[in-house]
Motif scaffolding. Structure first.
Motif, mmCIF file in Angstrom:
data_model
loop_
_atom_site.group_PDB
_atom_site.id
_atom_site.type_symbol
_atom_site.label_atom_id
_atom_site.label_comp_id
_atom_site.label_asym_id
_atom_site.label_seq_id
_atom_site.Cartn_x
_atom_site.Cartn_y
_atom_site.Cartn_z
ATOM 1 N N ASP A 37 0.830 -1.209 0.000
ATOM 2 C CA ASP A 37 0.000 0.000 0.000
ATOM 3 C C ASP A 37 0.863 1.258 0.000
ATOM 4 O O ASP A 37 0.532 2.259 -0.653
ATOM 5 C CB ASP A 37 -0.926 0.007 1.218
ATOM 6 C CG ASP A 37 -1.906 -1.143 1.195
ATOM 7 O OD1 ASP A 37 -2.152 -1.732 2.278
ATOM 8 O OD2 ASP A 37 -2.423 -1.465 0.108
ATOM 9 N N PHE A 38 1.984 1.226 0.757
ATOM 10 C CA PHE A 38 2.863 2.394 0.817
ATOM 11 C C PHE A 38 3.451 2.677 -0.571
ATOM 12 O O PHE A 38 3.498 3.834 -1.022
ATOM 13 C CB PHE A 38 3.978 2.163 1.838
ATOM 14 C CG PHE A 38 4.763 3.395 2.179
ATOM 15 C CD1 PHE A 38 4.423 4.155 3.283
ATOM 16 C CD2 PHE A 38 5.832 3.807 1.387
ATOM 17 C CE1 PHE A 38 5.141 5.297 3.593
ATOM 18 C CE2 PHE A 38 6.555 4.943 1.686
ATOM 19 C CZ PHE A 38 6.194 5.703 2.794
ATOM 20 N N ILE A 39 3.917 1.620 -1.226
ATOM 21 C CA ILE A 39 4.492 1.797 -2.574
ATOM 22 C C ILE A 39 3.434 2.326 -3.536
ATOM 23 O O ILE A 39 3.697 3.222 -4.345
ATOM 24 C CB ILE A 39 5.078 0.467 -3.077
ATOM 25 C CG1 ILE A 39 6.276 0.041 -2.200
ATOM 26 C CG2 ILE A 39 5.479 0.564 -4.540
ATOM 27 C CD1 ILE A 39 6.796 -1.348 -2.513
ATOM 28 N N GLN A 40 2.205 1.774 -3.455
ATOM 29 C CA GLN A 40 1.135 2.217 -4.350
ATOM 30 C C GLN A 40 0.836 3.703 -4.147
ATOM 31 O O GLN A 40 0.648 4.448 -5.113
ATOM 32 C CB GLN A 40 -0.130 1.383 -4.101
ATOM 33 C CG GLN A 40 -1.275 1.706 -5.052
ATOM 34 C CD GLN A 40 -2.496 0.837 -4.802
ATOM 35 O OE1 GLN A 40 -2.468 -0.016 -3.921
ATOM 36 N NE2 GLN A 40 -3.536 1.046 -5.561
ATOM 37 N N LEU A 41 0.791 4.150 -2.880
ATOM 38 C CA LEU A 41 0.527 5.568 -2.601
ATOM 39 C C LEU A 41 1.687 6.439 -3.081
ATOM 40 O O LEU A 41 1.473 7.519 -3.648
ATOM 41 C CB LEU A 41 0.310 5.769 -1.098
ATOM 42 C CG LEU A 41 -1.009 5.227 -0.516
ATOM 43 C CD1 LEU A 41 -0.969 5.247 1.004
ATOM 44 C CD2 LEU A 41 -2.180 6.060 -1.030
ATOM 45 N N LYS A 42 2.905 5.962 -2.849
ATOM 46 C CA LYS A 42 4.079 6.760 -3.208
ATOM 47 C C LYS A 42 4.246 6.859 -4.722
ATOM 48 O O LYS A 42 4.573 7.923 -5.256
ATOM 49 C CB LYS A 42 5.325 6.141 -2.565
ATOM 50 C CG LYS A 42 6.540 7.038 -2.582
ATOM 51 C CD LYS A 42 6.339 8.281 -1.736
ATOM 52 C CE LYS A 42 7.590 9.168 -1.779
ATOM 53 N NZ LYS A 42 7.343 10.465 -1.145
ATOM 54 N N GLU A 43 4.018 5.758 -5.409
ATOM 55 C CA GLU A 43 4.178 5.739 -6.864
ATOM 56 C C GLU A 43 2.926 6.243 -7.587
ATOM 57 O O GLU A 43 2.961 6.449 -8.802
ATOM 58 C CB GLU A 43 4.482 4.305 -7.326
ATOM 59 C CG GLU A 43 5.769 3.719 -6.763
ATOM 60 C CD GLU A 43 7.012 4.341 -7.391
ATOM 61 O OE1 GLU A 43 8.085 4.270 -6.781
ATOM 62 O OE2 GLU A 43 6.894 4.916 -8.490
ATOM 63 N N LYS A 44 1.817 6.362 -6.846
ATOM 64 C CA LYS A 44 0.535 6.742 -7.443
ATOM 65 C C LYS A 44 0.202 5.795 -8.603
ATOM 66 O O LYS A 44 -0.167 6.209 -9.706
ATOM 67 C CB LYS A 44 0.561 8.182 -7.939
ATOM 68 C CG LYS A 44 0.766 9.204 -6.817
ATOM 69 C CD LYS A 44 0.782 10.626 -7.344
ATOM 70 C CE LYS A 44 0.995 11.624 -6.201
ATOM 71 N NZ LYS A 44 1.021 13.030 -6.683
ATOM 72 N N SER A 45 0.355 4.509 -8.301
ATOM 73 C CA SER A 45 0.202 3.489 -9.331
ATOM 74 C C SER A 45 -0.926 2.539 -8.975
ATOM 75 O O SER A 45 -1.586 2.681 -7.933
ATOM 76 C CB SER A 45 1.510 2.702 -9.490
ATOM 77 O OG SER A 45 1.798 2.009 -8.282
#
Length: 863
Positions: free
Chosen positions: A64-72
């Motif tokens: 979830d953190f990566i998804q939020l950070k990458e906006k992917s």
């Protein structure tokens, strides 16, 4: 994906993006403008949570953190995580992970088994029908004792590891939810991930069961287009609403897991509902349900400031499911439509909520409540992450603020307890640090909460000292019964209606006495309350009369004591007795020191004591403890002769000990034993009286006739008796406040009718003040005269005992008192053969009554 999460730590993800948490696991959130660190990292679980109300990040794991950070997308985030682990991007997303398959397969097998058991078990179906649950419409299973008998060893082993089975004492494997109706708790995909069990065996200690590592929601995650969401206290309540199509078609429903069961998963599900407009708390109608509603409202308001939070006023002692047992299904819809708002984001939304319709005499809308709330257990304050509860009273001295503190984590319900002095900065910091370690919460948020709590407590204590509250309380009641209470107070023959209602509530006979005592009990709200002393022999029913009358006063506004020790009244909190009704079952049991404090509370309205206190350095100093009144009081006594200083402060009321009253009581007892008296009707009458009296407000009163009525000169202690009479007139005016006019200064204006009624109701107590015989002694003397009127004027003790049914001890006390007052004398006989007595003074009580009555009526006619 589960394999990736195990290999990739949250610290690795943070380092990849150039971020690092401090030693407390917190950092400024990268997903919103954050000046104060509000993102908490949990290294043990590889998760994070942003506690800011201005952030949409919420909680999540490394993916979830990566998804939020990458906006992917989720797929891209998983590939990125795979890349960070160094394992390449060779990943098949469509196939469930191998580690997840056994759990899901076992859970599904268990769910299929309990559903079949439900269809086959007669007692389970009968229990469900008794709870008004349609098992064919709802998803309900039943875990019978032999559920797993046909399972293979591999399935049993997996079920044992998941907690679906456990080893019975005989070594046999039994379902953990044995003899329970089973409800599935589902994940976002609508698959069962855990279960809730409700035992069909009515065991008061073991009714509700959850599997270990509880997860999932019931009945499921709310739909994305949800606009109105109902939160219930239990799964059974949610199921009850779910099968009501008129409700389930308009609202989404979500079950909490008990009063403390608003979990992080619930909050995350609510946060994901982008179209959500309102959350409705439909909890049980008891103290725990109301306290939970207030706590959850605070949590939801702080996390979702744009939401409308409302509450359904569940009737006292009821829950959603029990309402369906005694009422038609439409009652649930009616209660929902009558819900009240906790917090609204705009005044326009406030107007849209249905409000109970009350009479126009109701006061204006109260001001916004303080974040510091109170219940029967003490004070409490809620933030977005924790509930801070203060048990007991606050210190009276202003130099310290040492409290009994409990901090409860809202997501885990774990608690930290301590006794810090909130004025000591070091103790506050230490308490926050220790609580953070135990509850796994951010230190800075807990310390901030403690600082806010200190300010609120200091303000609360200052308000108590500078402006003591004279509250007008009424029981938690529906708008319908409040409307009935208002209508009762507006009736022309109010006193007659009240007297009839008191009789229906279980007070037998004593028609004038019970009506006279009602305004005395109600006077606790005023600045000049009244006091009454009920006098009668043992077993005469005075304690029963006191208990019944005090039950018409709201529970939080009365104190009922059997015994008071010498110094206990001095040890109450400064304002804990203020404007309370004090009920003493036996005044005779109080020692002189306790009587002194009680008298001072009655007359001065406060008591003070000088005590010694020791500070943290061991220095001893003097401190003054003050307990403030005023109080109203009802007390009982069997003594004929009462200390004059106690008697002069009170109305003296003699309990009716006549044969006619005895017959009334016996007739009532027999009818109740035969089931001819409906206890529910008695309770309804009591509740209506409690509601009506709760609506009476302590307004100022003007008596324009105060100088035009004089009490009989023969009355003892005329100064205090006149003061009591004027106060009683004020109480009757207050009782009729919905029928009385006000002057330009807002004071209620007493009418001639109030003086007439006061004189009529007080007639007996005025008579006792004039008569030199006390109440029980006067009743005995009148019975004795009636017995001897047509007989020989001489009598013996045995003759009178048998004729009047009086005990030997009581008779001897009466005869001694009458001889001392020279109403009777010895006329012959001696010890061995028994003494004989003769009445030496035949006074006329009727003549005395007529004289006093004429004296009062002559003055009233001139008004």
């Amino acid at each position: 994906m589960h394999h990736i999460k195990q290999q990739l730590s949250i610290d690795q993800v943070l380092a990849h993006y150039g971020l690092k948490a401090d030693r407390n696991g917190r950092l400024c959130c990268p997903f919103h403008a954050d000046k104060t660190p509000s993102l908490q990292v949990y290294a043990k679980t590889n998760t994070f949570c942003c506690f800011s109300a201005n952030c949409q990040a919420g909680t999540g794991d490394v993916i979830d953190f990566i998804q939020l950070k990458e906006k992917s997308s989720k797929h891209a985030a998983i590939l990125k995580a795979k890349e960070l682990t160094g394992s390449g991007s060779n990943l098949v997303l469509a196939t469930p992970e191998k580690e997840d398959l056994p759990r899901r397969a076992v859970l599904l097998r268990f769910w299929q088994g309990v559903q079949k058991s439900m269809a086959a078990s007669k007692r389970a179906r009968e229990y469900a029908a008794g709870r008004n649950l349609d098992w064919q419409k709802l998803e309900i299973g039943f875990a019978g004792e032999k559920l797993a008998d046909s399972w293979n060893e591999a399935l049993k082993k997996s079920a044992l590891q998941l907690g679906l089975l456990h080893a019975a004492p005989a070594g046999k494997l039994e379902p953990k939810l044995k003899d329970c109706l089973v409800f599935p708790l589902k994940d976002k995909e609508g698959q069962p991930v855990s279960f809730y069990g409700r035992s069909i065996l009515e065991n008061s200690t073991s009714r509700h069961f959850y599997l270990k590592d509880r997860q999932g929601l019931y009945p499921n995650y709310p739909k994305a287009d949800t606009t109105h969401l109902i939160l219930t206290e239990s799964v059974i309540d949610a199921a009850t609403l779910l099968q009501n199509e008129s409700i389930s078609s308009r609202y989404s429903i979500l079950a909490l897991y008990g009063t403390n069961g608003l979990s992080a998963e619930h909050l995350e599900a609510i946060k994901s509902l982008e179209q959500l407009q309102e959350v409705i708390l439909f909890l049980d109608g008891d103290g725990a349900g109301r306290a939970a509603a207030e706590k959850h409202e605070q949590t939801l308001q702080q996390l979702f400031s744009s939401l409308r939070i409302s509450q359904v006023e569940t009737p006292e002692g009821e829950d959603i499911n029990s309402l369906l047992e005694a009422h038609a299904p439409e009652v649930l819809q009616h209660l929902l439509e009558s819900r009240t708002g906790f917090f609204l984001s705009s005044e326009k939304e406030q107007e849209q909520l249905p409000q109970p319709q009350l009479a126009p005499q109701q006061p204006n809308t109260p001001a916004k409540e303080s974040p510091l709330q109170a219940d029967r257990w003490g004070l409490y304050y809620a933030t977005s992450v924790a509930l801070y509860r203060i048990s007991g009273s606050l210190p009276q001295g202003l130099e310290s603020l040492k409290v009994s503190l409990a901090i409860e984590c809202l997501s885990s319900n774990r608690k930290y307890r301590s006794k810090p002095d909130l004025f000591e900065e070091k103790q506050v910091v230490r308490a926050a640090r220790e609580a953070a370690e135990k509850l796994d919460l951010p230190v800075h948020l807990l310390q901030q909460g403690l600082e806010e709590l200190t300010d609120l407590l200091e303000e609360h204590r200052r308000e108590q000292i500078e402006k003591p509250k004279h509250k007008t309380s009424s029981p938690a009641a529906s708008s319908a019964i409040m409307q009935k209470g208002l209508e009762l107070l507006q009736k022309p023959q109010l006193l007659k209606e009240l007297n009839q209602l008191i009789g229906k509530a279980g007070v037998v006979g004593e028609e004038r006495t019970r009506l006279f005592l009602l305004p005395v009990a109600l006077s606790y709200k005023t600045d000049k309350p009244l006091h009454a002393l009920l006098q009668g022999s043992s077993g005469s029913g005075k304690t029963h009369l006191l208990s019944k009358l005090s039950s018409f006063i709201a529970e939080e506004d009365r104190k009922h004591f059997t015994r008071i020790t010498e110094s206990s009244l001095y040890n109450w909190g400064s304002y804990e007795l203020q404007n309370k009704l004090i009920c003493l079952e036996d005044l005779d049991g109080l020692k002189e020191e306790a009587l002194l404090a009680f008298r001072e509370l009655q007359s001065r309205g406060q008591i003070s004591s000088s005590t010694s206190v020791k500070d943290e350095q061991g220095n001893i100093s003097a401190q003054t403890r003050t307990v403030y009144g005023p109080i109203a009081s009802l007390a009982c006594t069997t003594k004929g002769e009462i200390y004059e200083d106690n008697l002069s402060r009170c109305f003296l009321v003699a309990v009716d000990e006549s044969r006619e009253q005895t017959r009334k009581i016996i007739d009532y007892q027999n009818k109740k034993a035969a089931g001819l008296i409906d206890a529910r009707e008695e309770e309804q009458a009591r509740q209506l009286l409690e509601v009506a009296l709760g609506l009476v407000k302590p307004l100022p009163v003007l008596n324009p006739y105060a100088t035009k009525l004089q009490l009989p000169e023969a009355a003892h202690k005329q100064r205090r008796l006149n003061e009591l009479y004027q106060s009683y007139v004020q109480q009757l005016t207050l009782l009729h406040q919905y029928q009385r006019q006000k002057d330009k200064q807002g004071r209620l204006v007493a009418q001639k009718e109030d003086l007439l009624q006061a004189a009529h109701l007080m007639f007996d107590t005025i008579l006792l003040k004039v008569d030199e015989l006390n109440g029980p002694l006067r009743q005995f003397f009148e019975q004795l005269k009636s017995y001897l009127r047509d007989r020989d004027q001489e009598f013996s003790q045995r003759e009178v005992r048998q004729a009047l049914h009086i005990s030997k001890t009581q008779l001897q006390r009466f005869l001694y008192d009458l001889m001392q007052l020279e109403y009777i004398q010895l006329s012959g006989g001696y010890g061995n053969r028994g003494y004989r007595y003769r009445i030496s003074y035949w006074d006329s009580l009727e003549a005395l009554k007529a004289q006093i009555k004429q004296h009062i009526e002559n003055q009233l006619e001139k008004l």
